[in-house]
Enzyme design. Structure first.
Site, PDB file in Angstrom:
ATOM      1  N   ASP A 108      -4.887   3.431 -46.967  1.00 55.98           N
ATOM      2  CA  ASP A 108      -6.005   3.930 -47.800  1.00 55.98           C
ATOM      3  C   ASP A 108      -6.728   2.849 -48.662  1.00 55.98           C
ATOM      4  O   ASP A 108      -6.340   1.475 -48.784  1.00 55.98           O
ATOM      5  CB  ASP A 108      -5.791   5.307 -48.110  1.00 55.98           C
ATOM      6  CG  ASP A 108      -7.245   5.885 -48.048  1.00 55.98           C
ATOM      7  OD1 ASP A 108      -7.834   5.306 -48.507  1.00 55.98           O
ATOM      8  OD2 ASP A 108      -7.184   6.841 -47.047  1.00 55.98           O
TER       9      ASP A 108
ATOM     10  N   HIS B 112      -7.946   0.021 -47.548  1.00 60.79           N
ATOM     11  CA  HIS B 112      -9.578   0.120 -47.553  1.00 60.79           C
ATOM     12  C   HIS B 112     -10.271  -1.011 -48.793  1.00 60.79           C
ATOM     13  O   HIS B 112     -11.239  -0.609 -48.694  1.00 60.79           O
ATOM     14  CB  HIS B 112      -9.500   1.426 -47.538  1.00 60.79           C
ATOM     15  CG  HIS B 112      -9.625   1.797 -46.424  1.00 60.79           C
ATOM     16  ND1 HIS B 112      -9.853   3.175 -45.755  1.00 60.79           N
ATOM     17  CD2 HIS B 112      -8.871   1.415 -45.053  1.00 60.79           C
ATOM     18  CE1 HIS B 112      -8.862   3.883 -44.802  1.00 60.79           C
ATOM     19  NE2 HIS B 112      -8.744   2.873 -44.203  1.00 60.79           N
TER      20      HIS B 112
END
Length: 432
Positions: free
Chosen positions: A246, A273
């Site tokens: 993430d 991310h």
């Protein structure tokens, strides 16, 4: 392992240190490399079983200013609560392993290890709550075992997270480390890996240093953010290697308060991310410096994300000397992160500066809410490959066209080839 502070040109970093004026948007403390604790209060040895009680007793009995030292071997433990001024020293060859037993982390509602509406049913593996001083030091490993099958279940923590996504609920999984209402926290050198949920989450922290960390989780391990400063001030993240499933780093400013004066300097981000601000920024995020950062294979690169359900003012953010490669969205400044969101918390991004930013292809997004709430971004020497695509909507972008490639919409293409691949060459050199 790649050295995060070598991926960009060393010469350019030195030049910037000498020539660039000191930025105001950064940690207000004078931050230097942390040193080893001078006093060791206890040296527990692994039992081969669960070591929770032994470790917690050692922490509780340790005086402020001293360290609990874990030498070689594997220590298996349930949740641990740190004490003010105490350092947990994970020595080289030592591994502190979180047991995959939901009942050990449960807050008393029987939700840990299950899917529910909220997802806050687990205690963290290591917590700093209302502490001052201390932290985690050493060259050892803390392993959250996010990929291990949970006791009493056929699923891993990460499989639970994916099933929650499909079913529209929230997984109840422990964060690896939670720092809450704390001051003057220092993490140095340690490797954090395979968190069941976030690796490091912060709430109302004043003064925190993360120096030389390695944070590592698979690219498909959902909600395994690297470091999330939330409602926090005077934070430095430096010389660290972070790759996760993430956000590599996500600065948040939700209902608990604003975040400001944060420095993210000399780091390498692998898969993940990206370098994010948001999505909760309703209390405001400001005075943030990102300097000498490589984002290699992150889906998003530099990202500010929010929407009208959780938006607020994000201002005085500076990105300098950034290298990007293999990113789907190298730039993603989006005030409509969830286009279906409803509410009156309008995201406003202003005084955002990008200086000496290099990348290859991908989509370069700058999207404000509407013409009354446009993005305010300044570009100085920002260059991507000619195949990169700008997507601008409700955005005021200030730039000298000779400083930007590919050209912004409506500008001439005369400078397309000037230095657009500089970052890619630097990355190739660093990986040899």
């Amino acid at each position: 392992m790649k050295q995060p502070f070598r991926a960009c040109s060393l010469l350019s970093i030195i030049a910037c240190i000498i020539l660039c004026p000191a930025a105001n948007a950064q940690d207000r403390r004078v931050v230097t490399e942390p040193i080893a604790p001078q006093t060791v209060c206890d040296r527990p040895v692994p039992s081969g079983k669960q070591d929770t009680v032994t470790l917690q007793d050692a922490i509780d009995q340790c005086p402020s200013g001293a360290a609990v030292y874990l030498g070689r071997g594997e220590f298996r433990s349930g949740p641990l609560e740190m004490k003010s001024g105490v350092t947990l020293w994970i020595g080289r060859g030592a591994k502190l392993i979180a047991i995959p037993q939901p009942a050990a982390y449960d807050k008393g509602r029987g939700q840990c290890g299950r899917i529910s509406g909220k997802g806050d049913g687990c205690r963290p593996f290591i917590s700093f709550s209302k502490t001052r001083g201390g932290g985690i030091y050493g060259d050892g490993i803390i392993d959250g075992q996010g990929g291990a099958t949970m006791v009493g279940s056929a699923e891993t923590w990460w499989q639970l997270a994916r099933r929650a996504q499909v079913e529209g609920g929230n997984q109840n999984a422990p964060r690896l480390i939670q720092i809450d209402h704390a001051q003057d926290i220092t993490f140095t050198g340690v490797t954090l890996r395979n968190a069941p949920n976030f690796h490091i989450a912060m709430n109302r922290v004043e003064g925190a240093t993360f120096w030389g960390l390695t944070i590592d989780a698979p690219a498909d391990a959902r909600n395994t953010d690297g470091i999330d400063p939330g409602a926090s001030q005077d934070v430095t993240i430096t010389r660290s290697f972070i790759r996760t499933g993430d956000d590599n780093v996500a600065i948040k400013a939700g209902d608990n308060g604003s975040s400001s004066h944060i420095s993210i300097i000399d780091n390498y981000f692998g898969w993940g991310h990206g370098m994010s601000i948001g999505s909760e920024v309703n209390s405001g995020a400001s005075d943030i410096l990102v300097r000498n950062l490589t984002l290699d294979g992150t889906t998003s690169g530099l990202r500010i994300k929010s929407d009208v359900s959780r938006g607020g003012l994000v201002e005085r953010v500076t990105y300098e000397n950034v290298c990007l490669r293999g990113n789907r969205w190298p730039l993603a400044f989006d005030a409509k992160y969830d286009p279906r969101a409803q509410g009156s918390r309008i995201p406003v991004y202003r005084q955002i500066v990008l200086r000496h930013v290099r990348g290859d292809d991908g989509t370069l997004v700058m999207r404000g809410v509407d013409e009354r709430h446009v993005l305010d971004v300044k570009l100085e020497d920002v260059r991507f490959a000619s195949s990169a695509i700008w997507q601008l909507e409700h955005a005021k972008v200030t730039a000298d066209h000779s400083d930007v490639s590919p050209p912004l919409p409506g500008q001439a293409a005369e400078t397309l080839s000037r230095g657009s691949d500089t970052c890619s060459r630097a990355l190739r050199d660093a990986n040899r």
